[in-house]
Design a protein around this motif. Sequence first.
Motif, PDB file in Angstrom:
ATOM      1  N   ARG A  70       0.805  -1.223   0.000  1.00  0.00           N
ATOM      2  CA  ARG A  70       0.000   0.000   0.000  1.00  0.00           C
ATOM      3  C   ARG A  70       0.842   1.278   0.000  1.00  0.00           C
ATOM      4  O   ARG A  70       0.564   2.195  -0.783  1.00  0.00           O
ATOM      5  N   PRO A  71       1.883   1.392   0.841  1.00  0.00           N
ATOM      6  CA  PRO A  71       2.662   2.648   0.822  1.00  0.00           C
ATOM      7  C   PRO A  71       3.293   2.957  -0.529  1.00  0.00           C
ATOM      8  O   PRO A  71       3.236   4.096  -1.005  1.00  0.00           O
ATOM      9  N   VAL A  72       3.900   1.938  -1.148  1.00  0.00           N
ATOM     10  CA  VAL A  72       4.560   2.210  -2.428  1.00  0.00           C
ATOM     11  C   VAL A  72       3.540   2.473  -3.528  1.00  0.00           C
ATOM     12  O   VAL A  72       3.781   3.282  -4.440  1.00  0.00           O
ATOM     13  N   LEU A  73       2.367   1.826  -3.452  1.00  0.00           N
ATOM     14  CA  LEU A  73       1.333   2.102  -4.446  1.00  0.00           C
ATOM     15  C   LEU A  73       0.809   3.528  -4.306  1.00  0.00           C
ATOM     16  O   LEU A  73       0.568   4.218  -5.311  1.00  0.00           O
ATOM     17  N   ILE A  74       0.631   3.966  -3.063  1.00  0.00           N
ATOM     18  CA  ILE A  74       0.196   5.351  -2.844  1.00  0.00           C
ATOM     19  C   ILE A  74       1.251   6.324  -3.357  1.00  0.00           C
ATOM     20  O   ILE A  74       0.934   7.342  -3.991  1.00  0.00           O
ATOM     21  N   LEU A  75       2.523   5.999  -3.097  1.00  0.00           N
ATOM     22  CA  LEU A  75       3.608   6.852  -3.591  1.00  0.00           C
ATOM     23  C   LEU A  75       3.611   6.907  -5.112  1.00  0.00           C
ATOM     24  O   LEU A  75       3.803   7.979  -5.708  1.00  0.00           O
ATOM     25  N   MET A  76       3.373   5.759  -5.746  1.00  0.00           N
ATOM     26  CA  MET A  76       3.333   5.737  -7.206  1.00  0.00           C
ATOM     27  C   MET A  76       2.155   6.550  -7.739  1.00  0.00           C
ATOM     28  O   MET A  76       2.278   7.261  -8.751  1.00  0.00           O
ATOM     29  N   LEU A  77       0.996   6.466  -7.065  1.00  0.00           N
ATOM     30  CA  LEU A  77      -0.163   7.250  -7.499  1.00  0.00           C
ATOM     31  C   LEU A  77       0.108   8.745  -7.371  1.00  0.00           C
ATOM     32  O   LEU A  77      -0.251   9.532  -8.262  1.00  0.00           O
ATOM     33  N   TYR A  78       0.738   9.126  -6.257  1.00  0.00           N
ATOM     34  CA  TYR A  78       1.110  10.536  -6.103  1.00  0.00           C
ATOM     35  C   TYR A  78       2.075  10.965  -7.207  1.00  0.00           C
ATOM     36  O   TYR A  78       1.972  12.074  -7.757  1.00  0.00           O
ATOM     37  N   GLY A  79       3.024  10.087  -7.512  1.00  0.00           N
ATOM     38  CA  GLY A  79       3.973  10.416  -8.569  1.00  0.00           C
ATOM     39  C   GLY A  79       3.301  10.584  -9.917  1.00  0.00           C
ATOM     40  O   GLY A  79       3.614  11.514 -10.677  1.00  0.00           O
ATOM     41  N   VAL A  80       2.347   9.679 -10.225  1.00  0.00           N
ATOM     42  CA  VAL A  80       1.617   9.791 -11.493  1.00  0.00           C
ATOM     43  C   VAL A  80       0.797  11.077 -11.526  1.00  0.00           C
ATOM     44  O   VAL A  80       0.760  11.794 -12.545  1.00  0.00           O
ATOM     45  N   ALA A  81       0.125  11.385 -10.402  1.00  0.00           N
ATOM     46  CA  ALA A  81      -0.692  12.606 -10.358  1.00  0.00           C
ATOM     47  C   ALA A  81       0.169  13.854 -10.538  1.00  0.00           C
ATOM     48  O   ALA A  81      -0.197  14.776 -11.287  1.00  0.00           O
ATOM     49  N   ILE A  82       1.318  13.887  -9.868  1.00  0.00           N
ATOM     50  CA  ILE A  82       2.208  15.044 -10.012  1.00  0.00           C
ATOM     51  C   ILE A  82       2.742  15.142 -11.435  1.00  0.00           C
ATOM     52  O   ILE A  82       2.835  16.237 -12.015  1.00  0.00           O
ATOM     53  N   SER A  83       3.074  13.985 -12.028  1.00  0.00           N
ATOM     54  CA  SER A  83       3.587  13.993 -13.399  1.00  0.00           C
ATOM     55  C   SER A  83       2.539  14.509 -14.379  1.00  0.00           C
ATOM     56  O   SER A  83       2.842  15.313 -15.273  1.00  0.00           O
ATOM     57  N   VAL A  84       1.289  14.050 -14.209  1.00  0.00           N
ATOM     58  CA  VAL A  84       0.218  14.518 -15.098  1.00  0.00           C
ATOM     59  C   VAL A  84      -0.010  16.014 -14.914  1.00  0.00           C
ATOM     60  O   VAL A  84      -0.212  16.758 -15.889  1.00  0.00           O
ATOM     61  N   THR A  85       0.034  16.470 -13.658  1.00  0.00           N
ATOM     62  CA  THR A  85      -0.152  17.900 -13.398  1.00  0.00           C
ATOM     63  C   THR A  85       0.947  18.728 -14.050  1.00  0.00           C
ATOM     64  O   THR A  85       0.687  19.770 -14.678  1.00  0.00           O
ATOM     65  N   ILE A  86       2.189  18.269 -13.918  1.00  0.00           N
ATOM     66  CA  ILE A  86       3.308  18.989 -14.541  1.00  0.00           C
ATOM     67  C   ILE A  86       3.173  18.985 -16.058  1.00  0.00           C
ATOM     68  O   ILE A  86       3.422  20.004 -16.734  1.00  0.00           O
ATOM     69  N   MET A  87       2.751  17.838 -16.616  1.00  0.00           N
ATOM     70  CA  MET A  87       2.587  17.761 -18.065  1.00  0.00           C
ATOM     71  C   MET A  87       1.509  18.731 -18.546  1.00  0.00           C
ATOM     72  O   MET A  87       1.694  19.448 -19.550  1.00  0.00           O
ATOM     73  N   MET A  88       0.370  18.773 -17.843  1.00  0.00           N
ATOM     74  CA  MET A  88      -0.688  19.703 -18.224  1.00  0.00           C
ATOM     75  C   MET A  88      -0.216  21.146 -18.103  1.00  0.00           C
ATOM     76  O   MET A  88      -0.527  21.997 -18.948  1.00  0.00           O
ATOM     77  N   GLY A  89       0.554  21.423 -17.041  1.00  0.00           N
ATOM     78  CA  GLY A  89       1.087  22.773 -16.891  1.00  0.00           C
ATOM     79  C   GLY A  89       2.029  23.146 -18.022  1.00  0.00           C
ATOM     80  O   GLY A  89       1.996  24.280 -18.537  1.00  0.00           O
ATOM     81  N   GLU A  90       2.877  22.186 -18.421  1.00  0.00           N
ATOM     82  CA  GLU A  90       3.794  22.456 -19.528  1.00  0.00           C
ATOM     83  C   GLU A  90       3.037  22.694 -20.834  1.00  0.00           C
ATOM     84  O   GLU A  90       3.412  23.563 -21.643  1.00  0.00           O
ATOM     85  N   ILE A  91       1.960  21.915 -21.041  1.00  0.00           N
ATOM     86  CA  ILE A  91       1.162  22.114 -22.263  1.00  0.00           C
ATOM     87  C   ILE A  91       0.527  23.499 -22.275  1.00  0.00           C
ATOM     88  O   ILE A  91       0.536  24.213 -23.292  1.00  0.00           O
TER      89      ILE A  91
END
Length: 222
Positions: free
Chosen positions: A179-200
Motif C-alpha cells: 500500500r505505501p509504495v502504491l500510494i507513492l506511485m499514485l502521487y507520482g503519477v498525479a504530479i507527473s500529469v499535473t506537470i505535463m498539463m502545466g507544460e502544455i
Amino acid sequence: MALYAAYSANIVVLLQAPSDSIRNLPQLTGAKITLAANDVDYNYFVFNQSMDPLHLSVRDRIFPESGKPKVYSLADGVERIRKGLFALHSVAEPVYRQIEATFLESEKCDISIVDYLVTFDSFTPVRKGSPYLELIRVVHKQIRESGIQSAIRKRYLVSKPHCTTKMSSFSSVGLLDMRPVLILMLYGVAISVTIMMGEIVVHKLINRHKRISKVKMMKTLR
C-alpha cells in the motif's frame, strides 16, 4: 516498476527474517500483537493475583471490561501463534508438544518465550542447622552430574522446539503490504500529469504570445 520490485523485495526479506524483538514482559506489552490465554481454569485466577502495572496491562488486553475475553483452546491458540502476531499464555509443555506436531521446521524459528509469572526453580526445604543439609546437597549434585535429572526431565517434560534453520518460511506479499509504495506511485503519477498539463498550457500560452507579437510587428511595418 523498479521501485515496486525493490520495495517488495525488501518486504519479503523482512518477513522471512526471524525476529527476537520480544524477549521480556515490557517488550510484550508494548508490541502491537494480540494477547490471549489458554481456556483453562487457572488462567482466570492467575491474571488477578498481581497488581503490577505490566501485569494489569496484559490482563486488561486479555480480559477487557467490555467485550469477550480472549481465551482459546490449546489447538486454536497454537494455530494462531503459527499465523503470527499472537501471544498465548499457557503452561509451556503442552504448547511445545502442539508446536512439534503442527509447526514446520522453519516456523519454529519465530517462537519467542516470555515468562509472565517470573517463576524460579524449586528447592528442597531443610531446617537450619539440619544434619541432612550436606547429604541432600551431595545427592542433588550426584543426580545432576550423573544425568538422571536431565533424563527424567526429557521423559516427562517437552523442551522448547529447536530452530534448525535461521530463515523463516516464504511469506507472500499482498496488496495491503504494498500500500505505501502504491500510494507513492499514485502521487507520482498525479504530479507527473499535473506537470505535463502545466507544460502544455505554458507552451500554448508562449506560442499564442509569439503569434500575437508577430501580428503586431506586421501591422507596425505596414
